[in-house]
Design a protein around this motif. Structure first.
Motif, PDB file in Angstrom:
ATOM      1  N   GLN A 116       0.801  -1.128  -0.132  1.00 42.29           N
ATOM      2  CA  GLN A 116      -0.091  -0.302  -0.026  1.00 42.29           C
ATOM      3  C   GLN A 116       0.772   1.366   0.232  1.00 42.29           C
ATOM      4  OE1 GLN A 116      -3.299   0.008  -0.342  1.00 42.29           O
ATOM      5  NE2 GLN A 116      -2.771  -2.349  -0.897  1.00 42.29           N
ATOM      6  N   PRO A 155      -2.692  -3.705   3.357  1.00 44.26           N
ATOM      7  CA  PRO A 155      -4.253  -3.090   3.639  1.00 44.26           C
ATOM      8  C   PRO A 155      -4.808  -3.106   4.963  1.00 44.26           C
ATOM      9  CG  PRO A 155      -4.471  -5.078   2.356  1.00 44.26           C
ATOM     10  CD  PRO A 155      -3.007  -4.984   2.623  1.00 44.26           C
ATOM     11  N   ALA A 173      -3.268   1.913   3.836  1.00 45.49           N
ATOM     12  CA  ALA A 173      -2.149   1.321   4.553  1.00 45.49           C
ATOM     13  C   ALA A 173      -2.799   1.133   5.876  1.00 45.49           C
ATOM     14  CB  ALA A 173      -1.002   2.150   4.256  1.00 45.49           C
TER      15      ALA A 173
END
Length: 875
Positions: A551, A626, A580
């Motif tokens: 991410q 994620p 993230a």
């Protein structure tokens, strides 16, 4: 067609149509068919090239004139290396056939001119008497002026003559003054001997000098001396003329005026020296005993600016007649003494800049800057808005620094934002550092969109020509500094991608063409740096590269800078994405002890940003995951006969039944039985199946046609089979899922992102397509059977397969007519319903038992019908 049958192998000559299909097969299938039927794959691959070569071969044996042959040889000679041939200096000035060149008679006569027999003197008298006399000096050397006594003038100079005549007239003719000038001059004979182009006796003007004598004799031969030309008079040496004084310095003081009977003697040149390389005049020069290094350099016009004067190479013959090489430093006092046969080679100095810092990338003024001890980044970038482009990435920049004489580099990463804000120490630069400033955009499209929205627009950027400079010059200079060539960079790109086996963790990037990347993107600027680091790796010093994955804006492989940590890894990746998850990140590290091992280190991203604990090492991979259960916005589309059609955002796990409630249910015109439901995952699968089916069909066509070529019995034209393949290749997969909205299993179907539901209006028709004489749509009549509808469409064609007729129901499912009779109406009230389509397929047996044909036609018909229905709803 010639062919040979031997056991199982059949040798055939494929037609152009067969070759066309054959080339579309995968390589493995091509080789298998070639082996089976006994022909050469390479011959087919080179067929087109071979035709061209044959044409060239045929044209090459045609008659050609000598001029055409010479033109071809000249074309070949263009690619041969050519050595610059040095020529002797000064000879070309006088070279050529003897000329009648003489000084103009209208030229001013010098006062030193000595009168000779036959010269004419013009005397103008004015005062009491105005007269003009033209008098010639007789053989006795006397000048007889009318009304005056003769005077002896031979041997006098022109100045003395004027004084003598003026005095005589003033004494003998009271009240009269004289003006004296020379008239026609009597030519004289001289001799030019020695190493002249055409030695001999020549008639020249009495004003002729040594250089005039050289012109009339055609110049000096290749062996003649230009520096010791002698003038002899009555057997005595009058002067020695060094022509170099005239050619190099414009000094003509020794270019004396000749007298009748003079001899110009040109001796052979005794000593010569070659001077070549980075001098202003490369040539072969003649040496004199008095010549020194300074005089030789004066002959050559001096050194060029790029001459390496400290390492001049001198090649000469030693006392044994052998050629030796000597090195001299011409920047200092040297013991070099020019000798006969010497060859001085002055090489070019290095073109690399010294005491220079180079700036490339997203800056307003890329190029070279002066370096001095103590110079820092703040000295280079003093004003962010003036020194940097609006597209510049303030978070990630690099300093590339050479670390040894082999050209190996080390990387220093820094943030321009931190330097401008005073959060980081101002980095001190070293000589020959290269600073790379990246764009914060990866694609040209994104970059151009920003430039259109800002006052600092694209026109201003073009005015500075940054992009143009990079593409035409800076990239080549940058690669030269890194130590790579363009072709070497391309060779290493695939190798660089495979840093370790853990690269499987990387997300597969979308396919982007090279020209779509921004000029100053990481993709373009980092490629040569990463390639250089990969090449300089050794067993003791692994490639200083790391990877950041997940991410971040720009996941990929990056140079490992000094003391790189988690924060620098994030800056290299362009910063975090919205999804993230920073509470837990993973550092994957390759460790070599007794064998290769992979370690996974769990870190807290927030803590690492505040207080780094892990210094990155070679081949590390930073993985940014994620957030748990993080999903991008999921959307589905509902089109057609519902109360509220449109695009709906759904939550994960939402069902079709829930979606139907949100759209308000069906309206009174909805035909639920003909509903079309599409899904992206099914579409991708169908696309793969269609591609595979097309390859199998093409293989079967080739196999079948080769067999028929061997037996000389073909039943279906190639054009028909090729058309079906073209139709199949044009079919676009829809990803249709057959559903029945009245069934509980359909209602509980969980939705996915990109799903679409199409509800058409009620239909009162039945269509008939395929191998019938007239494909048509008919009004639905419950009393009619399949056979009735086919008859209404003109009946079956000759190639129709009447045993495999099937029905595509309105919901997309496929049924066969009742088993009791192919064309009978079912005893349960009939199989046909409004919106159904009767398909009459092509007879697969008619085309050589290709079992895939019926499958192909089903796909074409079924997907075509669904696509037509969706297109109608989307209008």
């Amino acid at each position: 067609m010639l062919f040979l049958i031997s056991h199982q192998t059949i040798a055939v000559t494929p037609s152009k149509q067969q070759i066309e299909q054959f080339k579309k097969l995968p390589k493995a299938q091509q080789e298998a068919l070639a082996k089976r039927y006994g022909f050469d794959v390479s011959a087919l691959d080179n067929n087109k090239k071979g035709d061209k070569k044959n044409e060239e071969k045929e044209s090459s044996i045609l008659p050609r004139d000598k001029k055409g042959l010479l033109e071809e040889e000249e074309e070949e000679d263009k690619f041969k290396p050519k050595l610059e041939e040095l020529k002797p200096f000064g000879y070309e000035l006088f070279a050529g056939e003897p000329t009648t060149f003489i000084p103009s008679e209208l030229a001013a006569i010098p006062d030193t001119y000595l009168l000779g027999i036959g010269d004419t003197v013009k005397i103008n008298l004015y005062g009491k008497t105005n007269e003009e006399h033209e008098v010639q000096i007789d053989r006795e050397g006397r000048l007889a002026i009318p009304n005056l006594s003769p005077i002896h003038v031979i041997g006098l100079s022109f100045k003395e003559l004027k004084a003598l005549i003026s005095k005589k007239i003033s004494e003998e003719m009271i009240g009269v003054q004289a003006f004296v000038s020379m008239g026609e001059l009597n030519p004289m004979r001289i001799m030019v001997v020695g190493e002249a182009y055409k030695p001999g006796s020549y008639t020249v003007s009495p004003l002729a000098t040594v250089t005039h004598a050289l012109f009339v004799s055609g110049g000096v031969s290749d062996n003649g001396s230009l520096r010791k030309i002698q003038v002899k008079r009555a057997g005595k040496l009058v002067t020695t003329f060094d022509l170099y004084d005239l050619l190099l310095f414009g000094d003509s003081s020794d270019d004396v005026v000749l007298k009748p009977g003079d001899v110009v003697f040109i001796p052979p040149a005794a000593k010569k020296i070659k001077v070549k390389g980075e001098v202003n005049r490369q040539a072969i020069f003649e040496l004199k005993e008095s010549d020194s290094l300074e005089s030789v350099m004066a002959m050559s016009g001096g050194f060029k600016a790029n001459a390496n004067k400290s390492k001049v190479v001198v090649s000469r013959y030693n006392g044994d007649g052998r050629r030796i090489t000597l090195n001299y430093n011409f920047t200092e006092n040297t013991s070099y003494k020019p000798q006969n046969g010497d060859e001085i080679s002055v090489n070019a100095a290095s073109t690399r800049f010294q005491n220079t810092v180079t700036v490339v990338g997203a800056v307003t003024s890329p190029g070279h800057y002066e370096w001095h001890q103590g110079k820092t980044l703040k000295d280079i970038f003093s004003a962010p808005r003036e020194d940097l482009l609006s597209i510049a990435d303030f978070g990630y920049s690099l300093i590339i620094r050479e670390v040894n004489f082999e050209g190996d580099i080390a990387i220093h990463q820094f943030s321009l934002q931190d330097i401008f804000n005073g959060k980081a120490g101002n980095i001190e630069l070293e000589s020959n550092d290269t600073i790379v400033v990246f764009s914060r955009y990866q694609l040209k499209e994104e970059e151009e969109q920003l430039l259109e929205d800002l006052a600092y627009n694209k026109e201003q950027l073009k005015l500075r020509e940054n992009v143009k400079l990079w593409e035409q010059f800076e990239r080549d200079e940058f690669l030269k500094y890194i130590g790579l060539k363009e072709d070497e960079l391309f060779e290493l790109e695939e190798e660089v991608k495979l840093i370790t086996s853990i690269d499987a963790l990387f997300q597969k990037p979308e396919e982007v063409e090279e020209e779509d990347y921004a000029v100053f993107s990481r993709q373009k600027l980092l490629a040569p740096i990463v390639a250089k680091l990969q090449r300089q790796a050794t067993p003791s010093e692994p490639a200083k590269l790391f990877a950041v994955n997940g991410q971040v804006k720009f996941p990929g492989v990056y140079p490992l800078s000094e003391n790189a940590d988690f924060q620098k890894a994030v800056q290299a990746g362009g910063g975090f994405l919205e999804a993230a998850y920073l509470e837990q990140v993973e550092l994957t590290r390759v460790v070599y002890n007794d064998g290769k091992q992979v370690e996974h280190i769990q870190l807290n991203g927030l803590n690492e940003l505040a207080n780094p604990t892990q210094i990155l090492t070679s081949k590390d991979t930073v993985n940014i995951f994620p957030r748990p259960n993080w999903q991008e916005r999921l959307q589905v589309k509902v089109v057609g006969e519902v109360k509220f059609p449109g695009t709906y955002t759904i939550k994960r796990g939402e069902t079709l039944d829930s979606l139907l409630e949100r759209v308000g249910g069906f309206n009174q015109f909805a035909h639920k039985e003909a509903a079309i439901f599409t899904r992206e995952s099914i579409k991708r699968k169908e696309t793969s199946q269609i591609q595979r089916l097309t390859q199998e069909l093409r293989r079967d066509i080739i196999t079948n046609t080769f067999q028929k070529s061997a037996t000389a019995n073909t039943s279906m034209p190639y054009e028909d089979m090729d058309q079906i393949l073209k139709d199949l290749s044009k079919v676009e997969a829809l990803g249709r899922l057959v559903i029945d909205l009245d069934k509980r299993s359909t209602q509980s179907l969980q939705l996915e992102d990109g799903d679409a539901l199409y509800i058409p209006a009620m239909q009162d028709s039945v269509s008939v397509i395929g191998e019938v004489n007239l494909a048509a749509t008919h009004l639905f009549d419950s009393s009619k059977s399949v056979d009735d509808y086919i008859k209404a469409s003109g009946g079956l064609k000759q190639k129709a397969d009447d045993e495999r007729i099937y029905i595509i129901k309105a919901n997309g499912s496929v049924e066969l007519p009742s088993s009791g009779s192919w064309f009978a109406v079912s005893s349960h009230g009939g199989q046909l319903a409004p919106g159904d389509t009767i398909v009459v397929p092509l007879d697969a047996q008619h085309i050589d038992s290709l079992t895939l044909w019926s499958t192909a036609t089903q796909i074409i018909y079924q997907l075509g019908l669904a696509a037509a229905s969706i297109a109608t709803l989307n209008k």
